[in-house]
Design a protein around this motif. Sequence first.
Motif, PDB file in Angstrom:
ATOM      1  N   TYR A 179      -0.709   1.958  12.296  1.00 33.32           N
ATOM      2  CA  TYR A 179       0.589   1.317  12.069  1.00 33.32           C
ATOM      3  C   TYR A 179       0.884   0.235  13.089  1.00 33.32           C
ATOM      4  O   TYR A 179       1.488  -0.789  12.763  1.00 33.32           O
TER       5      TYR A 179
ATOM      6  N   ALA B 244       0.836  -1.199   0.000  1.00 37.77           N
ATOM      7  CA  ALA B 244       0.000   0.000   0.000  1.00 37.77           C
ATOM      8  C   ALA B 244       0.865   1.241   0.000  1.00 37.77           C
ATOM      9  O   ALA B 244       2.019   1.213   0.450  1.00 37.77           O
ATOM     10  N   ASP B 245       0.272   2.329  -0.481  1.00 36.51           N
ATOM     11  CA  ASP B 245       0.975   3.606  -0.491  1.00 36.51           C
ATOM     12  C   ASP B 245      -0.051   4.726  -0.532  1.00 36.51           C
ATOM     13  O   ASP B 245      -0.959   4.711  -1.382  1.00 36.51           O
TER      14      ASP B 245
ATOM     15  N   TYR C 168      -0.882   5.174   3.993  1.00 33.10           N
ATOM     16  CA  TYR C 168       0.079   4.079   4.055  1.00 33.10           C
ATOM     17  C   TYR C 168       1.477   4.557   3.668  1.00 33.10           C
ATOM     18  O   TYR C 168       1.649   5.547   2.971  1.00 33.10           O
ATOM     19  N   ASN C 169       2.483   3.803   4.150  1.00 32.14           N
ATOM     20  CA  ASN C 169       3.874   3.993   3.753  1.00 32.14           C
ATOM     21  C   ASN C 169       4.440   5.326   4.238  1.00 32.14           C
ATOM     22  O   ASN C 169       5.159   6.011   3.514  1.00 32.14           O
TER      23      ASN C 169
ATOM     24  N   THR D  10      -6.456   4.642   9.054  1.00 33.62           N
ATOM     25  CA  THR D  10      -5.203   4.980   8.370  1.00 33.62           C
ATOM     26  C   THR D  10      -5.145   6.486   8.085  1.00 33.62           C
ATOM     27  O   THR D  10      -5.077   6.921   6.928  1.00 33.62           O
TER      28      THR D  10
ATOM     29  N   ILE E 241      -4.167   0.623  -2.090  1.00 27.42           N
ATOM     30  CA  ILE E 241      -3.736  -0.711  -1.689  1.00 27.42           C
ATOM     31  C   ILE E 241      -3.654  -1.572  -2.955  1.00 27.42           C
ATOM     32  O   ILE E 241      -4.448  -1.404  -3.878  1.00 27.42           O
TER      33      ILE E 241
END
Length: 467
Positions: free
Chosen positions: A299, A44-45, A71-72, A67, A49
Amino acid sequence: MYIEKGSQWNAAELETAAHEHLISPAEEMAKLGTSGGRPMFASADGVYIWDNRGHKLLDGPGGMWCTQVGYNSKPIADAISAQALRLCYNSPWYSLSGPAAELSKRISDFAPGDLNHVFFTTGGSSAVDSALRFVQFYNNVLGRPTKKAIICRIDGYHGSTHLTAACSGRAGNRPNFDLALENVSFISAPNVFRRPKGMTEAQFLDHLIAGFEERVNTLGPDNVGAFLAEPLLASGGILIPPKGYHARILEICRKHDILYISDEVVTGFGRCGHWFASEEVFDIVPDIITFAKGVTSGYVPLGGFVISDKVLSRVSGENAKGSYYTNGYTYSGHPVSCAAALANIEVFERDNILEHVRDIAPYFQEKLQELKTLPLVGDVRGTGLLGCVECVTNPEDTEASEFDKQVALRVDRYCYEGGLIVRPIGSMCVLSPALIITKEQIDEMVRILRDSIVKVQDELKAEGLWG
C-alpha cells in the motif's frame, strides 16, 4: 470505474502522457516513447485488477510479490488517511514517532531468536543496502578493516542501489552498468532443476556446500564479512535449495564469524505461511533479516532489517568506541508507512491469513504440478504461495535458451488476453498471488495458464518451430 479517479484525463490521454514523459524500471530504450508496451492499470479489488480499457485480470504475481492482503483493504487505507492527518512526517534524525516504535516491537516479536532491534528504510533495496553497510560499520568498529567481502549467489536478486545491484547475480540486470565491486564474490545458484546430469540432490547439496567453503577459504575467513542469501531465489525463478543447505552454510559462517543475512524481502510477511521463513521453513536463525514488500501489502513503501542482540552488543554500549551508525534516510520509519504496516498486521491477525496460506498452499502447489504433464513444461516448483512453471523446448539444454525465453513471453501474452497476469522471468512463468486467494481463484489461474501454454504449443507446431 476504469478511469483514474480524480483525473480529468481519459485513458488515451493518460497513455500518451506515459509514453511521452515516463521512464519505467527495466525500460527497453529502443521502445522508449512508443505505444504498445506496458498496460496501464486503473483499479483493483481483492486479487483482481482492471486495466484502463476495462479488462479484468487475476493478479498472478501479487503486484511485485507484495499485495499480501489483496487490493482495496479499507482498514489499511483508513489507517494511512488517519495517520497522514495526525502526523504526516517526522524527521528520524532527531525525533521518534509512535507508529515506528510500535511497529519495531511487533516485528521483533515475529522475528526468530534474539533478533530484537529494527532499522527502517524505504523499501527492499535500501533495506539490504543498509544491512550491508552495517556489516562494513560493524567490522570497522571491531578493528577488522579487511573483513568486508560479501558472498552472494548467481541468480540472486537483492536490489537496485549500487551496492545491492552489485550483489545481485541475475545476468539480465547487469549489462551496461558498472557493477563489479572488489568485495563482492559470487557462488553458484542452488538450482536443483539445472544441477549437473547424473548428480543426486544429496550430492548436489554437498557440491554446493563445498563450493561455499572453498570460496571462504580462497578469500580468507578473515576477509569475509557476510553471506547474503534469499531463503529461496525469487527473481531467479523460485529456486529452492536442497534441504539442509542454509543450516550447513550457517554453521560455516558461525565457525568463521561471518554474518549471515537472510534477505526476506519476498518471503517475509506470510508468503510462505509465516511472518518470516528463515526459521519456520528453512531451519535457521540468521544474524540479520531484511524485509519490505509484504510488510505493508504494497500500500505504501517501507522496508528495513531486524538484527540480533548478540551482534549489536559487540558494537554498542561499552563496545561502541564512540561510533555512530550514521546510515539513514529522510523517510526512515515514516509514520504513515508504519501505520499502514500496523494496520496490515491487524488484517493478517483478524482474517487468520497465515493459517489460510498454510492451508491453501498445498492445493496451489498441487494444481501447478498438474501442468508438468504439458510437453512444453520442463519443471514446476514452489513453496507456500510462490510458484514457477519453466518452459523448456529442448530437454538436453543445460540452461534456458533464447528461444525458451521467447516462448515464455508468448505464454505471458496469451495469459493476459485470457485474464491472468503472470510474471515472465526468462523462460519462466512466476506466480505469487495475494495471500487471500481462494481455491476457485487458483483453479481459474491454473486453467488460464494451461490454456495459454497449450495455445503456444499448437502455435509453435503450426509454425514448424517445435515438436
